[in-house]
Design a protein around this motif. Structure first.
Motif, short mmCIF file in Angstrom:
data_model
loop_
_atom_site.label_atom_id
_atom_site.label_comp_id
_atom_site.label_asym_id
_atom_site.label_seq_id
_atom_site.Cartn_x
_atom_site.Cartn_y
_atom_site.Cartn_z
N VAL A 75 0.86 -1.18 0.00
CA VAL A 75 0.00 0.00 0.00
C VAL A 75 0.90 1.23 0.00
N THR A 76 0.57 2.19 -0.87
CA THR A 76 1.30 3.46 -0.90
C THR A 76 0.33 4.58 -0.58
N ASP A 77 0.87 5.73 -0.24
CA ASP A 77 0.03 6.91 -0.12
C ASP A 77 -0.21 7.43 -1.55
N LYS A 79 1.07 9.81 -3.01
CA LYS A 79 2.33 10.26 -3.63
C LYS A 79 3.23 9.08 -4.01
N LEU A 80 2.74 7.87 -3.84
CA LEU A 80 3.45 6.62 -4.15
C LEU A 80 4.60 6.32 -3.21
N SER A 81 4.48 6.72 -1.98
CA SER A 81 5.44 6.36 -0.95
C SER A 81 4.86 5.16 -0.20
N ILE A 82 5.63 4.08 -0.08
CA ILE A 82 5.14 2.85 0.54
C ILE A 82 4.86 3.10 2.02
N ILE A 83 3.62 2.78 2.43
CA ILE A 83 3.23 2.92 3.84
C ILE A 83 2.94 1.56 4.48
N PHE A 84 2.86 0.51 3.67
CA PHE A 84 2.63 -0.84 4.18
C PHE A 84 3.14 -1.85 3.17
N ALA A 85 3.78 -2.90 3.67
CA ALA A 85 4.17 -4.05 2.86
C ALA A 85 3.91 -5.30 3.69
N SER A 86 3.21 -6.26 3.12
CA SER A 86 2.88 -7.47 3.89
C SER A 86 4.14 -8.24 4.25
N SER A 87 4.03 -9.00 5.33
CA SER A 87 5.19 -9.71 5.86
C SER A 87 5.75 -10.76 4.91
N ASN A 88 4.95 -11.22 3.95
CA ASN A 88 5.44 -12.22 3.01
C ASN A 88 6.27 -11.62 1.87
N LEU A 89 6.50 -10.30 1.91
CA LEU A 89 7.36 -9.65 0.93
C LEU A 89 8.75 -10.27 0.94
N SER A 90 9.24 -10.59 2.12
CA SER A 90 10.61 -11.13 2.23
C SER A 90 10.76 -12.47 1.52
N LYS A 91 9.69 -13.25 1.46
CA LYS A 91 9.76 -14.53 0.74
C LYS A 91 9.89 -14.31 -0.76
N ASP A 98 10.40 -2.84 6.88
CA ASP A 98 11.26 -1.73 7.31
C ASP A 98 12.20 -1.26 6.21
N ASP A 99 12.57 -2.16 5.29
CA ASP A 99 13.46 -1.80 4.19
C ASP A 99 12.77 -0.92 3.16
N VAL A 100 11.45 -1.01 3.05
CA VAL A 100 10.75 -0.36 1.94
C VAL A 100 9.87 0.81 2.37
N LEU A 101 9.55 0.93 3.65
CA LEU A 101 8.67 2.01 4.10
C LEU A 101 9.25 3.37 3.73
N GLY A 102 8.39 4.23 3.20
CA GLY A 102 8.81 5.57 2.80
C GLY A 102 9.45 5.65 1.43
N LYS A 103 9.64 4.52 0.78
CA LYS A 103 10.28 4.50 -0.54
C LYS A 103 9.23 4.26 -1.62
N SER A 104 9.63 4.49 -2.86
CA SER A 104 8.77 4.27 -4.00
C SER A 104 8.86 2.80 -4.45
N PRO A 105 7.77 2.24 -4.98
CA PRO A 105 7.85 0.88 -5.51
C PRO A 105 8.87 0.74 -6.65
#
Length: 171
Positions: A75-77, A79-91, A98-105
């Protein structure tokens, strides 16, 4: 008065009559993995619901629990800044929330990512319309992977754009 041996025999007989059998210790690891997955999915759904409540999303009929079994949710705001990434992203790609919050996809793109596909995604975002694209993304370790993305703009109760949500799956 019954003896200890009689008591043990009665307990053994009772356990033999049960339809549920005990599980060997070796399977506890599988149970732990399943429990972690269920817990993570539950927490992810709660976080998304909290975002939806805070920004007053017009609700969609997405079954997030089912989606999380096979797909990553980002989920992004607006402005396309990531505000949520599900825990299965790491898989899927080695990144944690924590690596992606506040960044663009776009952080998942690299030199081999198709510019045409990126432009088509950008155009859909600018037009505030849903899209479905397959793109070459990069894992945290630099390896590439094919990612199927279904993206949707999210509007609030006033009809204003507040977020974007993407359902992603490694192809």
């Amino acid at each position: 008065m019954p003896t200890l041996k009689q008591y043990d025999e009665a307990i053994a007989k009772y356990h033999e009559s049960l339809t549920i059998k005990t599980v060997p210790v070796v399977s506890w690891e599988f149970n732990h993995i399943l429990l972690d997955h269920i817990t993570s999915s539950f927490l992810d759904v709660n976080k998304i619901n909290a975002i939806a409540l805070k920004t007053k999303w017009v609700k969609e009929d997405w079954d997030l629990s089912t989606i999380l079994k096979d797909e990553v949710i980002i989920v992004t705001d607006y402005k396309l800044s990531i505000i949520f990434a599900s825990s299965n992203l790491s898989k899927m790609n080695g990144y944690h929330e924590d690596d992606v919050l506040g960044k663009s996809p776009k952080m998942f793109h690299g030199k081999e990512t198709c510019l045409k596909t990126s432009n088509e995604i950008r155009e859909a975002v600018n037009q505030k319309i849903p899209f479905e694209k397959t793109v070459l993304n990069y894992k945290k370790n630099g390896e590439t992977y094919i990612c199927k993305i279904k993206g949707f703009p999210i509007f609030d109760e006033k009809g204003e754009l507040c977020n974007f949500i993407a359902f992603e799956k490694a192809a």
